[in-house]
Design a protein around this motif. Sequence first.
Motif, PDB file in Angstrom:
ATOM      1  N   CYS A  24       0.874  -1.410   0.023  1.00  0.00           N
ATOM      2  CA  CYS A  24      -0.148   0.213  -0.020  1.00  0.00           C
ATOM      3  C   CYS A  24       0.821   1.245   0.043  1.00  0.00           C
ATOM      4  O   CYS A  24       2.004   1.257   0.320  1.00  0.00           O
ATOM      5  N   PRO A  25       0.111   2.414  -0.091  1.00  0.00           N
ATOM      6  CA  PRO A  25       0.947   3.837  -0.050  1.00  0.00           C
ATOM      7  C   PRO A  25       1.835   3.753   1.356  1.00  0.00           C
ATOM      8  O   PRO A  25       1.258   3.198   2.331  1.00  0.00           O
ATOM      9  N   PRO A  26       2.683   4.691   1.444  1.00  0.00           N
ATOM     10  CA  PRO A  26       3.403   4.685   2.934  1.00  0.00           C
ATOM     11  C   PRO A  26       2.586   5.217   3.921  1.00  0.00           C
ATOM     12  O   PRO A  26       1.508   5.902   3.780  1.00  0.00           O
ATOM     13  N   THR A  27       2.437   4.044   4.974  1.00  0.00           N
ATOM     14  CA  THR A  27       1.606   4.378   6.132  1.00  0.00           C
ATOM     15  C   THR A  27       2.047   5.127   7.175  1.00  0.00           C
ATOM     16  O   THR A  27       1.555   5.738   8.038  1.00  0.00           O
ATOM     17  N   GLY A  28       3.484   5.459   7.211  1.00  0.00           N
ATOM     18  CA  GLY A  28       4.213   6.106   8.401  1.00  0.00           C
ATOM     19  C   GLY A  28       4.119   5.360   9.858  1.00  0.00           C
ATOM     20  O   GLY A  28       4.595   5.870  10.606  1.00  0.00           O
ATOM     21  N   LYS A  29       3.875   4.131   9.623  1.00  0.00           N
ATOM     22  CA  LYS A  29       3.896   3.386  10.845  1.00  0.00           C
ATOM     23  C   LYS A  29       4.917   2.522  10.795  1.00  0.00           C
ATOM     24  O   LYS A  29       5.817   2.303   9.827  1.00  0.00           O
ATOM     25  N   ILE A  50      27.196 -21.114   3.973  1.00  0.00           N
ATOM     26  CA  ILE A  50      25.828 -21.317   4.253  1.00  0.00           C
ATOM     27  C   ILE A  50      25.079 -22.109   3.517  1.00  0.00           C
ATOM     28  O   ILE A  50      25.079 -21.819   1.859  1.00  0.00           O
ATOM     29  N   ALA A  51      24.501 -23.233   3.371  1.00  0.00           N
ATOM     30  CA  ALA A  51      23.756 -24.196   2.595  1.00  0.00           C
ATOM     31  C   ALA A  51      22.511 -23.891   2.713  1.00  0.00           C
ATOM     32  O   ALA A  51      21.867 -24.002   1.815  1.00  0.00           O
ATOM     33  N   HIS A  52      21.936 -23.634   3.972  1.00  0.00           N
ATOM     34  CA  HIS A  52      20.594 -23.401   4.237  1.00  0.00           C
ATOM     35  C   HIS A  52      20.397 -22.472   5.288  1.00  0.00           C
ATOM     36  O   HIS A  52      20.976 -22.539   6.218  1.00  0.00           O
ATOM     37  N   MET A  53      19.278 -21.509   5.275  1.00  0.00           N
ATOM     38  CA  MET A  53      19.022 -20.485   6.243  1.00  0.00           C
ATOM     39  C   MET A  53      17.419 -20.522   6.594  1.00  0.00           C
ATOM     40  O   MET A  53      16.667 -20.748   5.600  1.00  0.00           O
ATOM     41  N   THR A  54      17.217 -20.766   7.812  1.00  0.00           N
ATOM     42  CA  THR A  54      15.739 -20.763   8.061  1.00  0.00           C
ATOM     43  C   THR A  54      15.504 -19.492   8.843  1.00  0.00           C
ATOM     44  O   THR A  54      16.486 -19.027   9.907  1.00  0.00           O
ATOM     45  N   LYS A  55      14.649 -18.685   8.456  1.00  0.00           N
ATOM     46  CA  LYS A  55      14.024 -17.646   9.383  1.00  0.00           C
ATOM     47  C   LYS A  55      12.771 -18.009  10.395  1.00  0.00           C
ATOM     48  O   LYS A  55      11.911 -18.355   9.743  1.00  0.00           O
ATOM     49  N   ILE A  56      12.977 -17.689  11.722  1.00  0.00           N
ATOM     50  CA  ILE A  56      11.901 -17.624  12.548  1.00  0.00           C
ATOM     51  C   ILE A  56      11.633 -16.381  12.831  1.00  0.00           C
ATOM     52  O   ILE A  56      12.230 -15.517  13.677  1.00  0.00           O
ATOM     53  N   TRP A  57       9.971 -16.125  12.613  1.00  0.00           N
ATOM     54  CA  TRP A  57       9.751 -14.585  12.554  1.00  0.00           C
ATOM     55  C   TRP A  57       8.200 -14.763  12.595  1.00  0.00           C
ATOM     56  O   TRP A  57       7.654 -15.424  11.923  1.00  0.00           O
ATOM     57  N   ASN A  58       7.645 -13.678  13.469  1.00  0.00           N
ATOM     58  CA  ASN A  58       5.942 -13.579  13.635  1.00  0.00           C
ATOM     59  C   ASN A  58       5.902 -12.527  12.606  1.00  0.00           C
ATOM     60  O   ASN A  58       5.562 -11.518  12.959  1.00  0.00           O
ATOM     61  N   ASP A  59       5.761 -12.754  11.360  1.00  0.00           N
ATOM     62  CA  ASP A  59       5.584 -11.738  10.209  1.00  0.00           C
ATOM     63  C   ASP A  59       4.092 -11.032  10.470  1.00  0.00           C
ATOM     64  O   ASP A  59       3.846  -9.899  10.256  1.00  0.00           O
ATOM     65  N   ALA A  60       3.032 -12.006  11.144  1.00  0.00           N
ATOM     66  CA  ALA A  60       1.693 -11.275  11.184  1.00  0.00           C
ATOM     67  C   ALA A  60       1.708 -10.094  11.938  1.00  0.00           C
ATOM     68  O   ALA A  60       0.969  -9.038  11.684  1.00  0.00           O
ATOM     69  N   ARG A  61       2.707 -10.217  13.158  1.00  0.00           N
ATOM     70  CA  ARG A  61       2.764  -8.825  14.029  1.00  0.00           C
ATOM     71  C   ARG A  61       3.336  -7.692  13.302  1.00  0.00           C
ATOM     72  O   ARG A  61       2.872  -6.653  13.446  1.00  0.00           O
ATOM     73  N   ALA A  62       4.403  -7.977  12.746  1.00  0.00           N
ATOM     74  CA  ALA A  62       4.947  -6.829  11.794  1.00  0.00           C
ATOM     75  C   ALA A  62       4.312  -6.279  10.736  1.00  0.00           C
ATOM     76  O   ALA A  62       4.006  -5.014  10.592  1.00  0.00           O
ATOM     77  N   VAL A  63       3.442  -7.085  10.200  1.00  0.00           N
ATOM     78  CA  VAL A  63       2.479  -6.584   9.085  1.00  0.00           C
ATOM     79  C   VAL A  63       1.260  -5.613   9.742  1.00  0.00           C
ATOM     80  O   VAL A  63       0.993  -4.872   8.983  1.00  0.00           O
ATOM     81  N   LYS A  64       0.717  -6.190  10.678  1.00  0.00           N
ATOM     82  CA  LYS A  64      -0.249  -5.414  11.551  1.00  0.00           C
ATOM     83  C   LYS A  64       0.619  -3.795  11.899  1.00  0.00           C
ATOM     84  O   LYS A  64      -0.130  -3.096  11.825  1.00  0.00           O
ATOM     85  N   GLU A  65       1.799  -4.071  12.575  1.00  0.00           N
ATOM     86  CA  GLU A  65       2.304  -2.816  13.161  1.00  0.00           C
ATOM     87  C   GLU A  65       2.567  -1.726  11.762  1.00  0.00           C
ATOM     88  O   GLU A  65       2.354  -0.675  12.158  1.00  0.00           O
ATOM     89  N   LEU A  66       2.722  -2.369  10.829  1.00  0.00           N
ATOM     90  CA  LEU A  66       2.908  -1.545   9.759  1.00  0.00           C
ATOM     91  C   LEU A  66       1.649  -0.812   8.989  1.00  0.00           C
ATOM     92  O   LEU A  66       1.964  -0.135   8.203  1.00  0.00           O
ATOM     93  N   GLY A  67       0.883  -1.538   9.318  1.00  0.00           N
ATOM     94  CA  GLY A  67      -0.772  -0.939   8.846  1.00  0.00           C
ATOM     95  C   GLY A  67      -0.812  -1.754   7.609  1.00  0.00           C
ATOM     96  O   GLY A  67      -1.708  -1.166   6.686  1.00  0.00           O
ATOM     97  N   TRP A  68      -0.387  -2.771   7.361  1.00  0.00           N
ATOM     98  CA  TRP A  68      -0.417  -3.618   5.970  1.00  0.00           C
ATOM     99  C   TRP A  68      -1.545  -4.847   6.166  1.00  0.00           C
ATOM    100  O   TRP A  68      -1.756  -5.273   5.107  1.00  0.00           O
ATOM    101  N   ALA A  69      -2.264  -4.725   7.240  1.00  0.00           N
ATOM    102  CA  ALA A  69      -3.269  -5.688   7.309  1.00  0.00           C
ATOM    103  C   ALA A  69      -4.316  -5.133   8.025  1.00  0.00           C
ATOM    104  O   ALA A  69      -4.289  -4.355   8.781  1.00  0.00           O
TER     105      ALA A  69
END
Length: 138
Positions: free
Chosen positions: A97-102, A119-138
């Motif tokens: 979306c357009p910039p939210t400023g969040k 490095i042969a493989h990397m796993t990222k452990i991350w709660n993306d749902a929270r970040a997306v909500k904080e940024l105003g993308w959800a």
Amino acid sequence: MSTITSVAEAFFEACETGGGWAACERYCAPEAGFSAQADALAGITTLRDYAEWMKGLLTVLPDGRYEVKSFATDEERRNVAAYGVFRGTHTGEGGPCPPTGKSTSTDYVYVMQFDGERIAHMTKIWNDARAVKELGWA
């Protein structure tokens, strides 16, 4: 310091500052894999694509920065885990979306599995749902 620790630290810095694959590839096997249980990263299966995703994210969150909380090496299992906090504000063009400023402050862990000195493989452990909500993308 072990070789895999120094490689992991250099990769982490290159990736987290948006260097993309050009800055990260020297630390990785050519076909290094990537996985995450995060909807925001669905479909990304190579470390090359993830490094490019991070590069793009830093155009959307131009003030994006990280703080390392922990770096741990498991020599027996040939992996390094890096725990950090990423912070950024959506002021750049792009994204869903357009910039939210969040802003977001989001915890994450990289677990980098080594084959030899790369490095042969990397796993990222991350709660993306929270970040997306904080940024105003959800």
